[in-house]
Design an enzyme around this catalytic site. Sequence first.
Site, PDB file in Angstrom:
ATOM      1  N   HIS A   1       0.805  -1.225   0.000  1.00 18.36           N
ATOM      2  CA  HIS A   1       0.000   0.000   0.000  1.00 18.36           C
ATOM      3  C   HIS A   1       0.837   1.274   0.000  1.00 18.36           C
ATOM      4  O   HIS A   1       0.459   2.272   0.643  1.00 18.36           O
ATOM      5  CB  HIS A   1      -0.972  -0.001   1.199  1.00 18.36           C
ATOM      6  N   CYS A   2       1.990   1.230  -0.682  1.00 17.44           N
ATOM      7  CA  CYS A   2       2.902   2.399  -0.770  1.00 17.44           C
ATOM      8  C   CYS A   2       3.331   2.891   0.604  1.00 17.44           C
ATOM      9  O   CYS A   2       3.638   4.078   0.768  1.00 17.44           O
ATOM     10  CB  CYS A   2       2.255   3.565  -1.528  1.00 17.44           C
ATOM     11  N   ALA A   3       3.302   2.023   1.607  1.00 17.08           N
ATOM     12  CA  ALA A   3       3.669   2.455   2.967  1.00 17.08           C
ATOM     13  C   ALA A   3       4.554   1.380   3.602  1.00 17.08           C
ATOM     14  O   ALA A   3       4.150   0.710   4.563  1.00 17.08           O
ATOM     15  CB  ALA A   3       2.412   2.705   3.792  1.00 17.08           C
TER      16      ALA A   3
END
Length: 380
Positions: free
Chosen positions: A338-340
């Site tokens: 999740h791009c995190a």
Amino acid sequence: MTTYLDNAATSFPKPEAVYQAMDRFARANLANPGRAGHKMALASEHVLDDGRHRLNRFFNGKGPERFVFTLNCTDALNMAFKGVLEPGDHVITTDLEHNSVSRPLRAMEKAGKITLTRATADGSGTVNPDDIRAAMTPKTRLVAMTHASNVIGTIQPITEIGKLVRERDALFLVDCAQTAGVVPVDVQAMNIDLLAFPGHKGLMGPTGTGALYVAPRVKVGVWREGGTGGDSSSETQPTEYPYFLEGGTPNVLGVAGLSAGIQWVEAEGLAKIHAHEVDLTERLWKHLDELGGFEVFGHRDMSRRVGTLSFRSEALPATEFGGILDQAFDIAIRPGLHCAPYIHRSLGTFPDGTVRVSPGPFNTEADIDRLAGAVKEILS
Ligand SMILES: Cc1ncc(COP(=O)(O)O)c(C=O)c1O
């Protein structure tokens, strides 16, 4: 029809009024705003103006001109970091951040321009304001953090953090990608100097919309130089807001949709939208508990989270869940990191990540039951 449960990425569907507003505007007045002074150009400029006034009321800003339209939240964040930070500055951020915060800051750190401290969230996914206070140094220029995690949904204590940042006279940037349109944000009461948000998630606008709020006390460097529709005689970018940061033809069609989205959100009420989305994730959490064998992440106190839930199972990697749910059941969720990546490292879910489910205002209990049924079938 697809059961769409990926509203943390972008909301779908949009309210009917959003489609209608964009269609109406595109057919009647989609001229270049302000540039020519003819009736269509003025009508187009009015759409931008109306959007800015709406945002100013919605976030209690210090003036509509302080809202600069951007392509998305990432664009707004880059504009802030690259326009505000100077060599030698110290920045505090957290391990909850999306790459649109982490990457530009890490790149500046690697280039030797800034020093960076990354505060870590506790087991529930909450950053402790005392950790931010303890990390502050005389060189701390900026504290940059999300309002709610896009992986586990936990809402951060930004009012407390905003207060302590202001006491130290540093700047406070909040990424409210996951809360704009769901949880109240008051930039003045929360001491927020820079607020970055997308228009295409909780505010229900189309993709290609977002904005940066710049408080009058903040000095941002020039971003994209070019035409602004007025003051063509100036040899360099006009310094007047919002035009200083808005070179080029803006996405006025998108703003027409965004304004209709905000109107829709205001009419529904944030409390109702938030409660609906959180109730749906609570329902999913109960299903997963009943099924057994899942690790579910985030705050169990539903008032401390938005409607985003992450889980994993030892039995099947998250990406495989995602593929099967999509291909065999036509259910759209988002598996992975999740791009995190930092929060996944902290949770122990790196590199496989989790299955993230994020209902929106138009999802129903039946959607959640359908997902739970599909998960059960996959594992059997
Ligand atoms: C917390 C957070 N910040 C920033 C972004 C980036 O938003 P955009 O895709 O509009 O650039 C996202 C997108 O998912 C997000 O969840």
